[in-house]
Enzyme design. Sequence first.
Site, short mmCIF file in Angstrom:
data_model
loop_
_atom_site.label_atom_id
_atom_site.label_comp_id
_atom_site.label_asym_id
_atom_site.label_seq_id
_atom_site.Cartn_x
_atom_site.Cartn_y
_atom_site.Cartn_z
N MET A 1 0.83 -1.19 0.00
CA MET A 1 0.00 0.00 0.00
C MET A 1 0.87 1.25 0.00
SD MET A 1 -3.35 -0.88 2.33
CE MET A 1 -2.67 -2.06 3.49
N CYS A 2 0.24 2.40 -0.02
CA CYS A 2 0.93 3.69 -0.14
C CYS A 2 1.58 4.08 1.19
CB CYS A 2 -0.06 4.76 -0.58
SG CYS A 2 -1.01 4.31 -2.03
N GLN A 3 2.29 5.21 1.15
CA GLN A 3 2.87 5.76 2.37
C GLN A 3 2.56 7.24 2.46
OE1 GLN A 3 6.52 4.71 4.04
NE2 GLN A 3 6.21 2.53 3.72
N ASN A 109 -3.72 6.13 2.67
CA ASN A 109 -2.99 4.87 2.58
C ASN A 109 -3.94 3.76 2.97
OD1 ASN A 109 -1.38 2.60 3.02
ND2 ASN A 109 -0.62 3.35 4.97
#
Length: 256
Positions: A1-3, A109
């Site tokens: 996933m994103c940060q 996120n």
Amino acid sequence: MCQLLGMNCNTPTDATFSFSGFAQRSGRTGDHSDGWGIAFFEEERGLRHFVDHQPAIDSPIAELIRRYPIKSRNVIAHIRKATQGAVNLQNCHPFVRELWGRYWVFAHNGNLTDYHPRLHGHFRPVGSTDSERAFCWLMQELAKSHADVPSVDELTLTLKELAPQVARHGTFNFLLSNGEALWAHASTSLYYIERKHPFMPAELTDEDLSIDFAAHTTVNDKVSVIVTAPLTNNEQWTAFAPGELKVFTDGSLRDY
């Protein structure tokens, strides 16, 4: 996933040190290589907003940010690992909308499953991500809940009611700012640190770079940094509890 990376300060401060380490996670120390973005509030209501669908580690725009010390009291940055939506500019965070005559900036996120809220007002997504849909719904519900510009405390109470309704659909770590405050909500992983006098040196985890904050600050400066995973290896970061919403103003965590 994103940060996620957020910064809230009591005086305009540059984010080059934190962003430099954060950007390494887009291909060097992490695989978040599906785009990135950053937004700086300036003079409270002004906003500089940069996004790129290239990895931050390779992006000429990201290199500009690392070298040009834009000073801001509220910063939100994001590096993307796509779960929903194509890799393109319109799906890059952070997203920006206007409400009550102010810019609002949001980055997320996580992954929201089967999330298609009813959007019937001014706020509609441009891209195809669950994140932008969630942002539009939050803005829509804030506008419905308050007839005029509410206080930070009132906004916080409303967001504490709204965030769990989205989080039921999956992981909902997010940062949100209107230039006055910075809100952070954790479903899983989110950390923060409050820096103030006496400032100590800091060493990045993702890059061989250190800074002596005491040489660049005054005794009155206060800076809070919020991030998905700690950026430095010699400071004490505090983890959010699952489901926790925190708000930062003037470089400090606001107590409730």
